[in-house]
Design an enzyme around this catalytic site. Structure first.
Site, PDB file in Angstrom:
ATOM      1  CB  CYS A   1      61.594 -29.528 100.524  1.00  0.00           C
ATOM      2  SG  CYS A   1      61.117 -29.199 102.222  1.00  0.00           S
TER       3      CYS A   1
ATOM      4  CG  HIS B   1      62.738 -34.008 101.059  1.00  0.00           C
ATOM      5  ND1 HIS B   1      63.703 -33.248 100.437  1.00  0.00           N
ATOM      6  CD2 HIS B   1      62.339 -33.305 102.141  1.00  0.00           C
ATOM      7  CE1 HIS B   1      63.894 -32.132 101.119  1.00  0.00           C
ATOM      8  NE2 HIS B   1      63.074 -32.134 102.157  1.00  0.00           N
TER       9      HIS B   1
ATOM     10  CD  GLU C   1      64.593 -35.635  97.874  1.00  0.00           C
ATOM     11  OE1 GLU C   1      63.462 -35.514  97.365  1.00  0.00           O
ATOM     12  OE2 GLU C   1      65.110 -34.758  98.606  1.00  0.00           O
TER      13      GLU C   1
HETATM   14  N1  GLN Z   1      64.017 -24.471 104.754  1.00  0.00           N
HETATM   15  C1  GLN Z   1      62.720 -24.932 104.387  1.00  0.00           C
HETATM   16  C2  GLN Z   1      61.878 -25.287 105.597  1.00  0.00           C
HETATM   17  O1  GLN Z   1      62.381 -25.477 106.662  1.00  0.00           O
HETATM   18  C3  GLN Z   1      62.820 -26.101 103.435  1.00  0.00           C
HETATM   19  C4  GLN Z   1      63.488 -27.304 104.029  1.00  0.00           C
HETATM   20  C5  GLN Z   1      63.934 -28.305 103.019  1.00  0.00           C
HETATM   21  O2  GLN Z   1      64.138 -27.981 101.854  1.00  0.00           O
HETATM   22  N2  GLN Z   1      64.127 -29.530 103.449  1.00  0.00           N
HETATM   23  O3  GLN Z   1      60.692 -25.390 105.488  1.00  0.00           O
END
Ligand code: GLN
Length: 548
Positions: free
Chosen positions: A388, A517, A519
């Site tokens: 992400c 994600h 994970e």
């Molecule tokens: N801050 C970034 C976004 O909002 C990544 C978010 C995250 O890593 N879950 O897109």
């Protein structure tokens, strides 16, 4: 008729109540019953999404896009099932629906009161979640510890449920028995007090799980049993273990599953159910000694003088699962992104790792350190997995140092930039303008189509996958062309081709960034395809003798 097990904590928090719930569930599953679990968090927040990870730990995202407590992740991993939004409850959420119903005149002109209407709402949520999960047994974890003001109404709901269905509800207290270093003796008194406190809420525990550094001896079991009127064989020893995955096996040794079933008037089902797969997992965990060294570059580590790893728990578990699958022993180090900003020479430490992960994150702090780390990993061909925010920073790094877009940034920390290679998703602009932050990100499972030339396609072995998301920003499509021309592969995109989901650098042993994600979907017995591929690349790095 389903059965309900309420699990509450005594003495202090952080003794592994969530893992205890997950382990009880796993043991009951191994007796042939369908088990699900609910997490109750007594705070006012409607969900965990608005809290800083150092405050709360990881925000675990469900398939249906709820931002929940990390314990839901434990339930998913131990029960090998997806836990949905209905299985997560907070005080904020309960009050919100009662107030909503009152505004809609659904209480038929009655005075709506804290008791009984709040406990009734809690009970109806438990019953609904149980039906939806089609569970024979629902385990309900009440967050916090007995005696706290905030969880009283949840205890009240539990008490009322017991009253309504006496033989279908039981209570488990997870307690802690300290061994003060100066005394050198395990003390039962705090547990006795916790039971009294629970009694004063009208609840008598049926079982006490005694968490302690050591196994509980017979003398102390008797002390608790006698002082609290609990069957001696319902006082369960739960000593510290090296790996949380050993806990179901320990519970099985104490015959906890059978004892719980007996109390419900049920017995283990005969057939194919057992804990064999779990036992083989634990034997790998205990015997693997071939080390894979993984670094995690992040920033949500510190609370006061203590280092908190909870913020990245699903990432840690996913690394472990992938290592165990290959009979390897994971060694994970925490690397502080901000330290690279202070001193670039520190980057050299990254070479000590077989692979490095840059996980999710929010805000500007530590960003430049993460970008420096990614540059180092790319140039030194060290396996890299960006999750992400980690993927977004990989795009920024590649834009700056490969495409020559020296000002490239993410709009998240530079809203007026002229080169926002990562920018806010159009549908999010209004949310931010109106300060609507609660559960408004792009959340939950979305499909993604893989490029057949990619490492990811090879890892997943299928063209279309589905993964969980939690973000507001995305790769800016205006820059897709230039990024691609300089060798970045968009290995995964949304089916409508509008969103970049995965990036890869083909000319690198393993350089993969995902907007999602992975994970959250890793399970102990199989690992997640992407983490498996990452760990394989990390192992290859060791084999090629590239460590120095
Ligand atoms: N801050 C970034 C976004 O909002 C990544 C978010 C995250 O890593 N879950 O897109």
């Amino acid at each position: 008729m389903s059965k309900f097990i309420f699990v509450v904590g005594g003495v202090m928090s952080g003794v592994g109540k969530g893992v205890a719930v997950a382990s009880i569930g796993r043991v009951l599953q191994s007796k042939g019953y369908a088990v699900s679990a609910i997490k109750i968090d007594p705070y006012i927040n409607v969900d965990a999404g608005t809290m800083n990870p150092t405050e709360h730990g990881e925000v675990f995202v469900t398939e249906d896009g709820d931002e929940t407590d990390q314990d839901i992740g434990n339930y998913e991993r131990f029960l090998n099932t997806n836990i949905l939004s209905d299985n997560y409850m907070t005080t904020g959420r309960v009050y919100e629906s009662v107030i909503h119903r009152e505004r809609n005149l659904e209480y038929g002109g009655k005075c709506v009161e804290v008791v009984p209407h709040i406990p009734e709402e809690i009970i109806s949520r438990i019953v609904r979640a149980t039906k939806k999960a089609d569970a024979d047994i629902m385990i309900i974890e009440i967050g916090g510890t007995v005696g706290e003001y905030q969880n009283l109404l949840f205890l009240e709901a539990a008490r009322m449920m017991k009253l309504q269905n006496f033989h279908d509800v039981l209570f488990v207290l997870v307690s802690f028995l300290p061994v003060p270093s100066k005394i050198g003796e395990m003390k039962t008194k705090p547990t006795q007090y916790a039971i009294r406190t629970l009694n004063s809420a009208g609840i008598q525990p049926d079982f006490v799980l005694c968490r302690a550094a050591y196994p509980l001896d017979e003398v102390r079991k008797q002390k608790i049993a006698i002082s609290a009127s609990i069957f001696l064989d319902h006082i369960i020893s739960a000593p510290d273990v090296d790996s949380i995955y050993e806990i179901p096996i320990n519970f099985e040794k104490e015959k906890l599953g059978e004892k719980i079933l007996k109390q419900f008037g049920w017995s283990p089902k005969t057939g194919v159910w057992n804990l064999n797969d779990w036992e083989s997992l634990v034997s790998v965990i205990q015997s693997a000694n071939d080390v894979v060294k993984i670094g995690i570059v992040g920033k949500y580590f510190k609370t006061g003088d203590f280092v908190l790893k909870d913020s990245y728990i699903s990432v840690i578990e996913a690394v472990k699962h992938a290592c165990w699958r290959l009979n390897k022993k994971p060694v994970i180090d925490w690397l502080n992104a901000e330290s690279y900003e202070e001193d670039k020479n520190r980057l050299a430490e990254l070479s000590n790792y077989d692979g490095v992960i840059i996980p999710g994150g929010f805000g500007a702090r530590g960003v430049e350190g993460k970008i420096l780390a990614i540059q180092y990993l790319r140039e030194n061909k060290i396996p890299f997995l960006g999750l992400c925010f980690g993927m977004q920073m990989a795009v920024v790094e590649f834009s700056r140092h490969v495409c020559g877009l020296t000002d490239a940034v993410s709009g998240e920390f530079c809203p007026n930039s002229t080169t926002p290679v990562i920018h806010i998703m159009p549908e999010q602009v209004q949310n931010i303008r109106e300060n609507r932050y609660g559960s408004t990100m792009r959340l939950g499972a979305f499909p993604c189509v893989l490029d057949e030339r990619s490492i990811c396609y090879n890892a997943y072995g299928e063209k279309q996958i589905s993964e969980r998301h939690r973000h507001r920003y995305e790769v800016n499509n205006v820059y897709r062309d230039i990024l691609e021309r300089h060798g970045l592969l968009f290995a995964g995109i949304s089916p409508d081709r509008r969103l970049v989901e995965i990036i890869e650098i083909p000319d690198h042993p393993f350089f993969v960034g995902t907007q999602f994600h992975p994970e959250f979907k890793s399970r102990p017995n199989a690992g997640h395809p992407l983490f498996n591929a990452f760990i394989e690349a990390a192992i290859n790095r060791v084999c090629r003798g590239m460590l120095f």
